[in-house]
Design a protein around this motif. Structure first.
Motif, PDB file in Angstrom:
ATOM      1  N   GLY A 201      36.024  30.563  52.993  1.00  0.00           N
ATOM      2  CA  GLY A 201      36.765  31.263  54.313  1.00  0.00           C
ATOM      3  C   GLY A 201      38.410  30.823  54.198  1.00  0.00           C
ATOM      4  O   GLY A 201      39.192  31.029  55.104  1.00  0.00           O
ATOM      5  N   ALA A 202      38.864  30.114  53.093  1.00  0.00           N
ATOM      6  CA  ALA A 202      40.258  30.332  52.875  1.00  0.00           C
ATOM      7  C   ALA A 202      40.697  30.861  51.672  1.00  0.00           C
ATOM      8  O   ALA A 202      40.232  30.702  50.633  1.00  0.00           O
ATOM      9  CB  ALA A 202      40.500  28.680  52.691  1.00  0.00           C
ATOM     10  N   ALA A 357      39.847  33.839  60.211  1.00  0.00           N
ATOM     11  CA  ALA A 357      38.641  34.782  59.703  1.00  0.00           C
ATOM     12  C   ALA A 357      37.386  34.493  60.903  1.00  0.00           C
ATOM     13  O   ALA A 357      37.790  33.596  61.696  1.00  0.00           O
ATOM     14  CB  ALA A 357      37.938  34.657  58.599  1.00  0.00           C
ATOM     15  N   GLY A 358      36.493  35.105  60.631  1.00  0.00           N
ATOM     16  CA  GLY A 358      35.274  34.914  61.759  1.00  0.00           C
ATOM     17  C   GLY A 358      35.352  36.068  63.178  1.00  0.00           C
ATOM     18  O   GLY A 358      35.640  37.183  62.545  1.00  0.00           O
ATOM     19  N   LYS A 359      35.046  35.610  64.132  1.00  0.00           N
ATOM     20  CA  LYS A 359      35.057  36.435  65.229  1.00  0.00           C
ATOM     21  C   LYS A 359      36.186  36.947  66.025  1.00  0.00           C
ATOM     22  O   LYS A 359      36.256  36.639  66.907  1.00  0.00           O
ATOM     23  CB  LYS A 359      33.685  36.187  66.254  1.00  0.00           C
ATOM     24  N   ILE A 360      37.222  37.188  64.998  1.00  0.00           N
ATOM     25  CA  ILE A 360      38.528  37.678  65.775  1.00  0.00           C
ATOM     26  C   ILE A 360      38.994  38.869  65.465  1.00  0.00           C
ATOM     27  O   ILE A 360      38.576  39.438  64.341  1.00  0.00           O
ATOM     28  CB  ILE A 360      39.407  36.440  65.051  1.00  0.00           C
ATOM     29  N   VAL A 363      41.956  39.651  61.637  1.00  0.00           N
ATOM     30  CA  VAL A 363      41.462  38.784  60.220  1.00  0.00           C
ATOM     31  C   VAL A 363      42.666  38.719  59.578  1.00  0.00           C
ATOM     32  O   VAL A 363      43.191  39.889  59.176  1.00  0.00           O
ATOM     33  CB  VAL A 363      40.268  39.143  59.608  1.00  0.00           C
ATOM     34  N   ILE A 431      37.936  29.211  61.172  1.00  0.00           N
ATOM     35  CA  ILE A 431      36.796  30.419  61.499  1.00  0.00           C
ATOM     36  C   ILE A 431      36.699  30.501  62.950  1.00  0.00           C
ATOM     37  O   ILE A 431      36.414  29.220  63.419  1.00  0.00           O
ATOM     38  CB  ILE A 431      35.605  29.787  60.483  1.00  0.00           C
ATOM     39  N   VAL A 432      36.701  31.426  63.515  1.00  0.00           N
ATOM     40  CA  VAL A 432      36.625  31.591  65.093  1.00  0.00           C
ATOM     41  C   VAL A 432      35.100  31.856  65.266  1.00  0.00           C
ATOM     42  O   VAL A 432      34.730  32.697  64.793  1.00  0.00           O
ATOM     43  CB  VAL A 432      37.573  32.548  65.587  1.00  0.00           C
TER      44      VAL A 432
ATOM     45  N   VAL B 102      29.425  33.837  59.591  1.00  0.00           N
ATOM     46  CA  VAL B 102      29.559  33.940  61.051  1.00  0.00           C
ATOM     47  C   VAL B 102      29.382  35.547  61.381  1.00  0.00           C
ATOM     48  O   VAL B 102      29.137  35.758  62.360  1.00  0.00           O
ATOM     49  CB  VAL B 102      30.639  33.478  61.809  1.00  0.00           C
ATOM     50  N   ARG B 103      29.765  36.460  60.342  1.00  0.00           N
ATOM     51  CA  ARG B 103      29.328  37.997  60.673  1.00  0.00           C
ATOM     52  C   ARG B 103      28.320  38.515  59.969  1.00  0.00           C
ATOM     53  O   ARG B 103      27.810  39.669  59.735  1.00  0.00           O
ATOM     54  CB  ARG B 103      30.677  38.907  60.152  1.00  0.00           C
ATOM     55  N   CYS B 136      32.618  32.472  48.890  1.00  0.00           N
ATOM     56  CA  CYS B 136      33.807  33.108  49.349  1.00  0.00           C
ATOM     57  C   CYS B 136      34.318  33.906  48.021  1.00  0.00           C
ATOM     58  O   CYS B 136      34.912  33.295  47.141  1.00  0.00           O
ATOM     59  CB  CYS B 136      34.728  32.160  49.686  1.00  0.00           C
ATOM     60  N   CYS B 140      37.986  37.764  53.119  1.00  0.00           N
ATOM     61  CA  CYS B 140      37.401  37.516  54.357  1.00  0.00           C
ATOM     62  C   CYS B 140      37.741  38.336  55.481  1.00  0.00           C
ATOM     63  O   CYS B 140      37.010  38.598  56.570  1.00  0.00           O
ATOM     64  CB  CYS B 140      37.931  36.067  54.913  1.00  0.00           C
TER      65      CYS B 140
END
Lengths: 548, 171
Positions: A201-202, A357-360, A363, A431-432, B102-103, B136, B140
């Motif tokens: 995620g990074a 990232a995530g629910k945003i 991104v 991560i949101v 999360v997605r 990953c 992302c």
């Protein structure tokens, strides 16, 4: 070099390549040639603009018009309308949600408004495969200044005064690290660039290496000069093929121009860089494990001391710094430490790159001054939560960090404040999560990761993470009791206290922090499994109970 | 400077491991300035040549370098990038990074396993596909991400999977 009136910059980072930016590039080139404008208009392949959500991105300079989500078919309009007739292609401009008016300039887009680019200064601006573009923007000036006008102590002093702290997660002052490495009496020393970006995620290190590889090479040479090393090593994940190929190109170009190799800038300073490949192991981000892996061994960490700065690669003093840390160095040398300390908070100077990232909504990769609040990052830059849902938490620091909830969104972020609220800076993954995410499930996801990645060297981590994962599984399948929750909490602290390296010491953090902030979700899964919180509320209840 | 064994080392060749491939690996090792600390690099090359690292290849590398086979296996089993099983013609990698998770990447992976009737790291009966869950890939912004060989598919939905699979069945 021919003079051109207009430059078309197109992003060829991994994110945009995945959305067919290569086809866009090809079409632009073909049409430009067919219309006969290829002499006065130049197409430049650049690194990541950071706004990956809206890729592929095409920017027209000098008008500074920013086109988003450009498809292969849009190439024709960009050339015919914009380049030839000078009219903007309205439909390709970035639009705020619920607004009809497109925004044409990059700096007016809310995503960029609050950003301050230091480490990413050249990403999206230069062609990473052309050293002359880097040099034209002041590249290798810092190296020249350091080795011809400054003593080794002055270089270290400058970095120390800038208060730059390690961007890989630890936050150790870079200047101090260099000072320790310099103080070692040894004929052979090494400087290693840690490009083993393991946090899922990074992706800032990858973007810097893909978009601006020379800044890292230059900084490594400066570091090598400062500590008295003539050999640099870049340790990079084999999963980053594009970054590897750009680095190779950059190294060979720098060698050709004598910026790497013998007698750099006609001084007696020699420096060269080698690339070593990782093979997929999260623990190799830990410096002693990384050094073992560079030596071709299993990437297991060692006991410290001795620290790598004393006894590292093949027993020689070794200084390990992260990619983003290096990317900050050239500007600090040319602009001086006062410029750098003018940004940021009291104990954390400068800027930090975050991978949002995530629910945003937006991104992407953002670089902000330290001390900005999470709320500004998530709502002003990130554009809020996807689909109009409610914000629940944000996880910083990846698998080693913790969750931050609504109540703490206004905390100005720096190394210390994030630790203070039970999370950490880490490498900058952010991560949101929204209201539909079940936090126990998130904790389970991270524990599965650390359990997989635990190298097995020390018992608390090897067995502890496995047991923690099993307990979480028991909870998410509705078979746990309240006593299990207590036992899990206790075990978490044991793993934290008993593990050898950073991986184990931080592995239980996601559990500890979700238990602190979302205790009710744990309790609900134990006492009232049929009516779970979070995700379960919205979807069938067995979804969170999926056994893996 | 550490040099590879100068004596001739047995090459455990058979149908799946032809001599040319061993020769290619041998030439690579012999061409190195030093083999000190180069084990991971050599294994990367070996996996590139053979596609995977079966016991015979590991033993060959060990003998060639003059180190215990256990040391080679220790390294192979430590890193997730190395595989000891053969792969299908196409490798479908499902990103299981946090952003993809999360997605909904876990659901994509489950559905893909169902559709192909295999688990992770197994080959389909027709030898076409292997599924891998990877950490990953750094895209992302396009989560959830599925990669087939080097090609990245972004914002994948469960209903897209059929199209993706079929496009590789024809070719």
């Amino acid at each position: 070099m021919a003079i051109t009136r207009t430059n078309i910059m197109i992003c060829v980072g991994t994110g945009c390549l995945a959305t067919e930016s290569e086809k866009v590039l090809k079409n632009l080139e073909l049409i430009l040639k067919a219309r006969g404008y290829d002499k006065e208009v130049k197409i430049i392949k650049t690194g990541c603009f950071g706004f990956c959500e809206q890729g592929p991105i095409v920017k027209i300079e000098p008008e500074n018009v920013f086109y988003v989500r450009v498809g292969p078919k849009d190439a024709k309009d960009i050339i015919d309308e914009h380049i030839i007739k000078g009219r903007r292609v309205e439909r390709l401009l970035y639009k705020e949600p619920f607004q009809n008016e497109g925004i044409d300039k990059q700096e007016n887009i809310p995503f960029y408004k609050k950003q301050l680019r230091v480490a990413l200064r050249n990403c999206g601006l230069v062609n990473p495969e052309d050293i002359y573009e880097y040099i034209a923007l002041g590249g290798y000036e810092a190296l020249g200044k350091a080795i011809t006008k400054m003593s080794r102590d002055e270089v270290i002093d400058t970095v120390k005064k800038s208060c730059l702290r390690g961007r890989g997660g630890g936050g150790f002052p870079t200047g101090v690290k260099w000072e320790i490495a310099k103080a070692q009496e040894s004929q052979v020393k090494f400087i290693i660039c840690n490009a083993d970006e393991g946090d899922p995620g990074a992706f800032m290190d990858r973007s810097i290496l893909e978009g601006d590889p020379h800044s890292v090479l230059e900084a490594m040479a400066i570091g090598g000069y400062a500590i008295g090393s003539d050999k640099g090593i870049i340790y990079i994940r084999a999963e980053y093929p594009l970054a590897i190929s750009r680095l190779k190109t950059a190294i060979s170009q720098a060698r050709e121009l004598g910026l790497l190799g013998k007698n750099i800038f006609d001084t007696d300073f020699n420096f060269d860089i080698d690339i070593k490949y990782g093979a997929g192991a999260f623990v190799c981000g830990e410096e002693t494990a990384l050094i073992n892996s560079c030596e071709g061994k299993r990437g297991e960490p060692n006991y410290k001391p001795p620290y790598p700065a004393q006894e590292g690669y093949w027993g020689h003093p070794t200084c390990v710094n992260n990619v983003e840390t290096f990317a900050n160095i050239p500007s600090i040398i040319t602009k001086g430490p006062e410029w750098f300390t003018s940004m940021g908070t009291e104990n954390s100077k400068g800027t930090k790159v975050f991978a949002l990232a995530g629910k945003i909504n937006n991104v992407g990769l953002v670089e902000v001054p330290m001390g900005i609040t999470l709320r500004e990052i998530i709502y002003d830059i990130g554009g809020g939560i996807q689909g109009g849902k409610k914000f629940k938490a944000v996880q910083t620091g990846g698998p080693s960090g913790g969750v931050i909830t609504e109540n703490e969104l206004d905390t100005p972020i720096d190394y210390d404040s994030l630790t203070g609220i039970g999370s950490m800076m880490g490498s900058g993954g952010m991560i949101v999560m929204d209201e539909t995410d079940n936090m126990v499930n998130i904790a389970k996801f991270y524990l599965e990761f650390t359990m997989d990645e635990s190298c097995g060297r020390c018992t608390p981590c090897r067995i502890g993470t496995k047991r923690l994962y099993e307990m979480l599984n028991k909870i998410t399948s509705g078979k746990a009791t309240m006593a299990d929750l207590d036992a899990m909490k206790q075990l978490s602290y044991m793993v934290k206290d008993g593990s050898l390296c950073g991986l184990g010491q931080t592995a239980p953090n996601p559990i500890i922090s979700t238990m602190k902030h979302f205790w009710n979700e744990y309790v609900a899964l134990v006492t009232d499994y049929d009516n779970p919180q979070g995700e379960g509320k919205y979807e069938a209840k067995n979804k969170i109970g999926i056994e893996s | 400077m550490t040099q590879p064994q100068s004596i001739s080392v047995t090459k455990p060749m058979h149908e799946d491991l032809p001599e040319e491939k061993f020769n290619e690996l041998e030439a690579f090792i012999d061409g190195m300035e030093t083999t000190k600390g180069a084990l991971i690099e050599i294994l990367h090359k070996a996996q590139q040549i053979f596609g995977f690292l079966p016991r015979d290849v590991q033993l060959y590398v060990a003998r060639k370098l003059g180190i215990p086979g256990a040391e080679v296996f220790g390294v192979v089993s430590f890193y997730s990038y190395f595989t000891t099983k053969p792969r299908g013609k196409h490798t479908i990698s499902v990103c299981m990074g946090t952003a993809c998770f999360v997605r909904g990447a876990d659901k994509i992976l489950e559905r893909l396993k169902e559709k192909l009737g295999i688990e992770s790291n197994e080959i389909t009966e027709d030898g076409l596909f292997t599924i891998k869950d990877v950490r990953c890939v750094g895209a992302c912004g396009l989560a959830p991400v599925v990669m087939v060989d080097e090609k990245v598919f972004g914002r994948v939905k469960e209903e897209d999977l059929d199209d993706i699979i079929n496009s590789y069945k024809k070719g």
